[in-house]
Write a protein that holds these residues in place. Structure first.
Motif, PDB file in Angstrom:
ATOM      1  N   LYS A  56       0.814  -1.224   0.000  1.00 48.71           N
ATOM      2  CA  LYS A  56       0.000   0.000   0.000  1.00 48.71           C
ATOM      3  C   LYS A  56       0.847   1.273   0.000  1.00 48.71           C
ATOM      4  O   LYS A  56       0.310   2.378  -0.063  1.00 48.71           O
ATOM      5  CB  LYS A  56      -0.932  -0.006   1.214  1.00 48.71           C
ATOM      6  N   GLY A  57       2.170   1.129   0.109  1.00 46.52           N
ATOM      7  CA  GLY A  57       3.062   2.285   0.062  1.00 46.52           C
ATOM      8  C   GLY A  57       3.203   3.039   1.375  1.00 46.52           C
ATOM      9  O   GLY A  57       3.648   4.184   1.397  1.00 46.52           O
ATOM     10  N   TYR A  58       2.848   2.380   2.500  1.00 49.80           N
ATOM     11  CA  TYR A  58       2.899   3.031   3.815  1.00 49.80           C
ATOM     12  C   TYR A  58       4.098   2.596   4.659  1.00 49.80           C
ATOM     13  O   TYR A  58       4.261   3.061   5.781  1.00 49.80           O
ATOM     14  CB  TYR A  58       1.635   2.700   4.627  1.00 49.80           C
ATOM     15  N   LEU A  59       4.903   1.699   4.155  1.00 50.83           N
ATOM     16  CA  LEU A  59       5.921   1.033   4.974  1.00 50.83           C
ATOM     17  C   LEU A  59       6.856   1.998   5.704  1.00 50.83           C
ATOM     18  O   LEU A  59       6.985   1.940   6.927  1.00 50.83           O
ATOM     19  CB  LEU A  59       6.730   0.056   4.124  1.00 50.83           C
ATOM     20  N   ASN A  60       7.529   2.880   4.971  1.00 50.80           N
ATOM     21  CA  ASN A  60       8.505   3.779   5.606  1.00 50.80           C
ATOM     22  C   ASN A  60       7.849   4.721   6.605  1.00 50.80           C
ATOM     23  O   ASN A  60       8.361   4.928   7.710  1.00 50.80           O
ATOM     24  CB  ASN A  60       9.278   4.577   4.544  1.00 50.80           C
ATOM     25  N   GLU A  61       6.695   5.271   6.234  1.00 56.30           N
ATOM     26  CA  GLU A  61       5.971   6.167   7.142  1.00 56.30           C
ATOM     27  C   GLU A  61       5.530   5.414   8.401  1.00 56.30           C
ATOM     28  O   GLU A  61       5.646   5.924   9.508  1.00 56.30           O
ATOM     29  CB  GLU A  61       4.744   6.750   6.431  1.00 56.30           C
ATOM     30  N   PHE A  62       5.046   4.192   8.209  1.00 58.47           N
ATOM     31  CA  PHE A  62       4.594   3.373   9.328  1.00 58.47           C
ATOM     32  C   PHE A  62       5.741   3.121  10.309  1.00 58.47           C
ATOM     33  O   PHE A  62       5.604   3.336  11.514  1.00 58.47           O
ATOM     34  CB  PHE A  62       4.043   2.042   8.797  1.00 58.47           C
ATOM     35  N   ILE A  63       6.868   2.668   9.794  1.00 52.49           N
ATOM     36  CA  ILE A  63       8.023   2.368  10.650  1.00 52.49           C
ATOM     37  C   ILE A  63       8.487   3.623  11.395  1.00 52.49           C
ATOM     38  O   ILE A  63       8.728   3.586  12.603  1.00 52.49           O
ATOM     39  CB  ILE A  63       9.175   1.757   9.818  1.00 52.49           C
ATOM     40  N   ASP A  64       8.586   4.739  10.682  1.00 55.22           N
ATOM     41  CA  ASP A  64       9.039   5.995  11.312  1.00 55.22           C
ATOM     42  C   ASP A  64       8.102   6.447  12.425  1.00 55.22           C
ATOM     43  O   ASP A  64       8.542   6.780  13.525  1.00 55.22           O
ATOM     44  CB  ASP A  64       9.156   7.118  10.267  1.00 55.22           C
ATOM     45  N   THR A  65       6.795   6.466  12.134  1.00 54.66           N
ATOM     46  CA  THR A  65       5.838   6.969  13.124  1.00 54.66           C
ATOM     47  C   THR A  65       5.679   6.013  14.306  1.00 54.66           C
ATOM     48  O   THR A  65       5.589   6.462  15.447  1.00 54.66           O
ATOM     49  CB  THR A  65       4.454   7.256  12.489  1.00 54.66           C
ATOM     50  N   ILE A  66       5.670   4.718  14.045  1.00 56.57           N
ATOM     51  CA  ILE A  66       5.561   3.752  15.150  1.00 56.57           C
ATOM     52  C   ILE A  66       6.764   3.879  16.072  1.00 56.57           C
ATOM     53  O   ILE A  66       6.626   3.906  17.302  1.00 56.57           O
ATOM     54  CB  ILE A  66       5.421   2.297  14.638  1.00 56.57           C
ATOM     55  N   ASN A  67       7.959   3.972  15.502  1.00 57.25           N
ATOM     56  CA  ASN A  67       9.172   4.113  16.322  1.00 57.25           C
ATOM     57  C   ASN A  67       9.148   5.385  17.164  1.00 57.25           C
ATOM     58  O   ASN A  67       9.637   5.400  18.293  1.00 57.25           O
ATOM     59  CB  ASN A  67      10.423   4.080  15.442  1.00 57.25           C
ATOM     60  N   LYS A  68       8.550   6.446  16.629  1.00 58.87           N
ATOM     61  CA  LYS A  68       8.464   7.708  17.382  1.00 58.87           C
ATOM     62  C   LYS A  68       7.381   7.673  18.454  1.00 58.87           C
ATOM     63  O   LYS A  68       7.516   8.276  19.507  1.00 58.87           O
ATOM     64  CB  LYS A  68       8.185   8.875  16.416  1.00 58.87           C
ATOM     65  N   GLU A  69       6.285   6.980  18.168  1.00 58.62           N
ATOM     66  CA  GLU A  69       5.109   7.047  19.040  1.00 58.62           C
ATOM     67  C   GLU A  69       4.955   5.869  20.009  1.00 58.62           C
ATOM     68  O   GLU A  69       4.112   5.914  20.899  1.00 58.62           O
ATOM     69  CB  GLU A  69       3.840   7.138  18.172  1.00 58.62           C
TER      70      GLU A  69
END
Length: 200
Positions: free
Chosen positions: A92-105
Motif C-alpha cells: 500500500k506504500g505506507y511502509l517507511n511512514e509506518f516504521i518511522d511513526t511507530i518508532n516515534k510514538e
C-alpha cells in the motif's frame, strides 16, 4: 518495531501450538476407538465409553498438544520484514511512514498496547491503529476511525468493528474492545465506543 515483533512471535507460537494440539487431538481420537472396542467388546458399556471417549480423549489430546507446542516453538521474536503486516504495508506504500511513526510514538503516553490470551495483539498510536496477527493483520490511520464497537453477527459470533470516516468498516475477528474500552475513552476521546448488531 520491537513490540510488534514480540507480539507476532507470540501469535505464531500460539498458532503453531494450536496446530500441534489439533493433530494430537486427532491422533488421540482415532487411537482411542480401537482401544475402547478391544477393552469393552461385548460389554454394555461399549456405547457409553465410545461416546465419552469421543469428547474426553480428544480434549485431553488438544490440551497436551498445545502445551507441547508452546515448549517446542519457543519463539522470542520474528523478523518484521518477513511478516504479512510488512508485505501489506509495502504493497500500500505506507511502509517507511509506518516504521518511522511507530518508532516515534511507541512510548508515548497516548499509545495503547494490548495482547490477549488468544494470541491477538493491538497497538494504537496517534497515527496508527494496528491489529497484530500473524495470519490476518490489519491497519488503519487512527484519525480515520469514528467508532469502535463490539458487534454480533447473525451467526452469533462476536467481533470488533471499526467504523471509518469514509463510510467503510473494518472487521476484526476474535477481539473485543471490552478490555481496552476505558483506555480508549481516556486517550482517544474523539473515538466513539459502542455496541450494536451488524447483519451479515
Amino acid at each position: 518495531m520491537e513490540y510488534i515483533e514480540e507480539v507476532l512471535a507470540k501469535c505464531k507460537k500460539d498458532d503453531k501450538s494450536t496446530v500441534v494440539g489439533t493433530i494430537l487431538a486427532g491422533v488421540f481420537f482415532f487411537g482411542m476407538i480401537p482401544i475402547v472396542i478391544i477393552f469393552f467388546n461385548g460389554s454394555k458399556l461399549l456405547g457409553l465409553m465410545l461416546f465419552l471417549g469421543a469428547f474426553l480423549i480428544p480434549t485431553i489430546g488438544f490440551l497436551l498438544g498445545t502445551r507441547l507446542g508452546k515448549i517446542l516453538f519457543n519463539l522470542k521474536k520474528v523478523k518484521f520484514n518477513k511478516t504479512k503486516l510488512y508485505k501489506k504495508l509495502e504493497k500500500k506504500g505506507y511502509l517507511n511512514e509506518f516504521i518511522d511513526t511507530i518508532n516515534k510514538e511507541i512510548n508515548n503516553e497516548s499509545t495503547i498496547k494490548y495482547y490477549d490470551e488468544n494470541g491477538h495483539g493491538l497497538l494504537i498510536t496517534e497515527t496508527w491503529f494496528v491489529f497484530i496477527d500473524s495470519l490476518y493483520p490489519k491497519f488503519v490511520r487512527t484519525s480515520e476511525i469514528l467508532k469502535i464497537s463490539d458487534e454480533i453477527s447473525n451467526k452469533s459470533k462476536q467481533f470488533m468493528c471499526l467504523e471509518l470516516k469514509n463510510n467503510k468498516y473494518i472487521r476484526i475477528d476474535h477481539l473485543s474492545c471490552d478490555e481496552i474500552e476505558r483506555e480508549i475513552k481516556i486517550k482517544y476521546p474523539n473515538i466513539e465506543i459502542g455496541r450494536g448488531i451488524i447483519e451479515e
